[in-house]
Design a protein around this motif. Structure first.
Motif, short mmCIF file in Angstrom:
data_model
loop_
_atom_site.label_atom_id
_atom_site.label_comp_id
_atom_site.label_asym_id
_atom_site.label_seq_id
_atom_site.Cartn_x
_atom_site.Cartn_y
_atom_site.Cartn_z
N GLN A 194 0.83 -1.20 0.00
CA GLN A 194 0.00 0.00 0.00
C GLN A 194 0.87 1.25 0.00
O GLN A 194 0.57 2.22 -0.70
CB GLN A 194 -0.93 0.01 1.22
N ARG A 195 1.93 1.21 0.76
CA ARG A 195 2.84 2.37 0.83
C ARG A 195 3.50 2.60 -0.52
O ARG A 195 3.59 3.74 -0.99
CB ARG A 195 3.89 2.15 1.91
N VAL A 196 3.94 1.54 -1.16
CA VAL A 196 4.57 1.66 -2.48
C VAL A 196 3.56 2.23 -3.48
O VAL A 196 3.89 3.12 -4.27
CB VAL A 196 5.12 0.29 -2.95
N GLU A 197 2.34 1.75 -3.44
CA GLU A 197 1.30 2.23 -4.36
C GLU A 197 1.01 3.71 -4.12
O GLU A 197 0.88 4.49 -5.07
CB GLU A 197 0.02 1.41 -4.19
N GLN A 198 0.95 4.11 -2.85
CA GLN A 198 0.71 5.51 -2.53
C GLN A 198 1.87 6.37 -3.01
O GLN A 198 1.65 7.46 -3.56
CB GLN A 198 0.52 5.68 -1.02
N GLU A 199 3.08 5.90 -2.86
CA GLU A 199 4.25 6.65 -3.32
C GLU A 199 4.25 6.78 -4.84
O GLU A 199 4.61 7.81 -5.38
CB GLU A 199 5.54 5.99 -2.83
N LYS A 200 3.83 5.72 -5.53
CA LYS A 200 3.72 5.79 -6.98
C LYS A 200 2.71 6.85 -7.40
O LYS A 200 2.96 7.64 -8.31
CB LYS A 200 3.29 4.43 -7.56
N GLU A 201 1.55 6.85 -6.75
CA GLU A 201 0.52 7.83 -7.07
C GLU A 201 1.01 9.25 -6.81
O GLU A 201 0.76 10.16 -7.60
CB GLU A 201 -0.75 7.54 -6.27
N THR A 202 1.74 9.44 -5.72
CA THR A 202 2.31 10.75 -5.40
C THR A 202 3.32 11.16 -6.46
O THR A 202 3.33 12.31 -6.92
CB THR A 202 2.96 10.74 -4.01
#
Length: 75
Positions: free
Chosen positions: A13-21
């Motif tokens: 989830q953290r990786v996905e959020q960082e990608k979106e950011t």
């Protein structure tokens, strides 16, 4: 075993959020739209920084902190 799965899910989830950011930041940079105020601390982004990096969304201090945290994630 459950804890391992939970930690893996949180990490994903953290990786996905960082990608979106990162995608949002790239879109902002491509459009040349920066901000007058830092997205992290809310303080004004200095004029010199805005001239040097028109797409900046963080002040120098918060950008430095952000980059340090990103390096920790990569390791």
């Amino acid at each position: 075993m459950r804890i391992g799965n939970f930690e893996r899910e949180l990490s994903e989830q953290r990786v996905e959020q960082e990608k979106e950011t990162a995608i949002a930041a790239a879109r902002s940079a491509l459009s040349g739209l920066g901000k007058d105020e830092c997205e992290d601390c809310g303080k004004p982004i200095g004029e010199a920084r805005r001239r040097a990096m028109p797409s900046a969304t963080r002040c120098v201090i918060c950008q430095t902190i952000h980059e340090r945290e990103q390096r920790k994630v990569i390791r």
